[in-house]
Write a protein that holds these residues in place. Structure first.
Motif, mmCIF file in Angstrom:
data_model
loop_
_atom_site.group_PDB
_atom_site.id
_atom_site.type_symbol
_atom_site.label_atom_id
_atom_site.label_comp_id
_atom_site.label_asym_id
_atom_site.label_seq_id
_atom_site.Cartn_x
_atom_site.Cartn_y
_atom_site.Cartn_z
ATOM 1 N N HIS A 67 0.822 -1.214 0.000
ATOM 2 C CA HIS A 67 0.000 0.000 0.000
ATOM 3 C C HIS A 67 0.852 1.259 0.000
ATOM 4 O O HIS A 67 2.035 1.244 0.366
ATOM 5 C CB HIS A 67 -0.922 -0.002 1.218
ATOM 6 C CG HIS A 67 -0.179 0.015 2.525
ATOM 7 N ND1 HIS A 67 0.352 1.170 3.075
ATOM 8 C CD2 HIS A 67 0.131 -0.981 3.396
ATOM 9 C CE1 HIS A 67 0.947 0.890 4.220
ATOM 10 N NE2 HIS A 67 0.836 -0.411 4.438
ATOM 11 N N SER B 142 0.517 5.524 4.512
ATOM 12 C CA SER B 142 -0.699 5.662 5.330
ATOM 13 C C SER B 142 -0.486 6.721 6.399
ATOM 14 O O SER B 142 0.641 7.185 6.631
ATOM 15 C CB SER B 142 -1.026 4.325 6.004
ATOM 16 O OG SER B 142 -0.044 4.015 6.988
ATOM 17 N N HIS C 204 -5.905 2.862 9.577
ATOM 18 C CA HIS C 204 -5.534 4.159 9.022
ATOM 19 C C HIS C 204 -5.611 4.194 7.495
ATOM 20 O O HIS C 204 -5.168 3.270 6.818
ATOM 21 C CB HIS C 204 -4.118 4.537 9.468
ATOM 22 C CG HIS C 204 -3.971 4.594 10.951
ATOM 23 N ND1 HIS C 204 -3.570 3.507 11.695
ATOM 24 C CD2 HIS C 204 -4.208 5.587 11.841
ATOM 25 C CE1 HIS C 204 -3.546 3.832 12.972
ATOM 26 N NE2 HIS C 204 -3.935 5.090 13.091
ATOM 27 N N LEU D 155 -4.931 6.112 3.563
ATOM 28 C CA LEU D 155 -3.798 6.713 2.878
ATOM 29 C C LEU D 155 -3.737 8.212 3.154
ATOM 30 O O LEU D 155 -4.762 8.858 3.388
ATOM 31 C CB LEU D 155 -3.909 6.508 1.363
ATOM 32 C CG LEU D 155 -3.812 5.082 0.816
ATOM 33 C CD1 LEU D 155 -3.935 5.105 -0.699
ATOM 34 C CD2 LEU D 155 -2.520 4.403 1.241
ATOM 35 N N ARG E 136 -6.107 1.159 3.883
ATOM 36 C CA ARG E 136 -4.986 1.672 3.089
ATOM 37 C C ARG E 136 -4.662 0.790 1.891
ATOM 38 O O ARG E 136 -4.286 1.292 0.829
ATOM 39 C CB ARG E 136 -3.746 1.847 3.975
ATOM 40 C CG ARG E 136 -3.304 0.572 4.716
ATOM 41 C CD ARG E 136 -2.311 0.935 5.812
ATOM 42 N NE ARG E 136 -1.785 -0.199 6.565
ATOM 43 C CZ ARG E 136 -2.375 -0.739 7.603
ATOM 44 N NH1 ARG E 136 -3.550 -0.293 8.013
ATOM 45 N NH2 ARG E 136 -1.793 -1.740 8.256
ATOM 46 N N ASP F 257 -3.019 0.074 13.790
ATOM 47 C CA ASP F 257 -3.053 0.106 12.329
ATOM 48 C C ASP F 257 -3.503 -1.220 11.734
ATOM 49 O O ASP F 257 -3.730 -1.331 10.531
ATOM 50 C CB ASP F 257 -1.674 0.496 11.769
ATOM 51 C CG ASP F 257 -0.585 -0.484 12.178
ATOM 52 O OD1 ASP F 257 -0.653 -1.004 13.310
ATOM 53 O OD2 ASP F 257 0.328 -0.730 11.372
#
Length: 268
Positions: free
Chosen positions: A25, A28, A48, A50, A108, A145
């Motif tokens: 990803h 974030s 969380h 992006l 994310r 997260d």
């Protein structure tokens, strides 16, 4: 109620040679908080999304494969399907014609898939499939997260809302049209799919990697794009590298793969 299962002989064999494209990803809010040493606000949230930079990283990856495809579009794709003489062309072919796109349900990763793979032939034709197995490994008891609170359709609703904060409603509607969302396979995310308490221990991680590999092994597609997370990918690669190839002192790639995680929006 009794259920009896009996294995039936089958002539079907699995093609065990599979090609995976692993995409981490984009940046974030949690990544940014760690980089800026300002985690106080991020500790108050879970799952969380992006950042603006993370969205730009995903957009950059999108531009990259589109440039490879070129202005010819479908004609270029057709030519790649018949070209296995050049390594780069072969890798382009496998990426462009991947039979499946697997995505972590964490916000994310899902956002990254939406942005980075917008317009990808497989996404247009077959959509994407969420897969709890490839969520991030929870390495601490807090692990905010890695926690989430959305199931099924609510996952995509949150992804849409968070993306709209950065790119606006109009662009989100272009990236997440109704026809795409109708093809989205929520798979095993309609029940609680994250680790709520404690952390993911070694045995659980080993079983998760094995479960993922079994799914890949018996999928019909010869290649797949997997959008997920650094710790899970690091664990997956570390467990699967051929020992002789991994321990070769003249192999700089093996050293990188066993010592470093994928960068944000990197594709392996």
């Amino acid at each position: 109620c009794f259920v009896k299962l009996r294995r039936q002989p089958t002539t079907r064999t699995s093609n065990y040679t599979k090609h995976l494209f692993l995409i981490r990803h984009g940046q974030s809010a949690w990544n940014k908080g760690k980089d800026d040493l300002s985690l106080q606000n991020t500790l108050m949230r879970i799952d969380h999304p992006l950042t603006a930079m993370g969205v730009e990283q995903a957009s950059s990856l999108n531009r990259c494969w589109r440039q490879k495809l070129g202005a010819e579009g479908g004609e270029r794709l057709a030519s790649l399907k018949g070209d296995d003489s050049v390594s780069e062309s072969l890798m382009e072919q496998r990426f462009m014609t991947a039979g499946l796109v697997l995505v972590s349900p964490l916000c994310r990763a899902f956002q990254t898939a939406i942005v980075a793979l917008s317009g990808h032939p497989t996404v247009r034709e077959s959509g994407m499939k969420l897969l709890r197995t490839i969520r991030e490994i929870k390495k601490s008891r807090a692990g905010v997260d890695c926690k989430a609170d959305k199931l099924g359709e609510d996952i995509s609703a949150r992804v849409r809302a968070e993306l709209a904060k950065i790119v606006g409603e109009e662009q989100v509607n272009a990236m997440m049209p109704e026809e795409l969302m109708a093809k989205l396979n929520y798979n095993d995310t309609r029940s609680k799919w994250w680790t709520e308490k404690g952390m993911d221990h070694e045995d659980a991680n080993r079983r998760r990697v094995l479960d993922f590999l079994m799914q890949v092994c018996f999928m019909d597609a010869k290649s797949a794009i997997v959008v997920g997370h650094s710790n899970f990918f690091f664990d997956l690669v570390s467990r699967c590298l051929d020992p002789e190839w991994r321990d070769d002192p003249n192999n700089p790639l093996a050293k990188k793969l066993t010592e470093h995680k994928l960068a944000n929006c990197a594709c392996l």
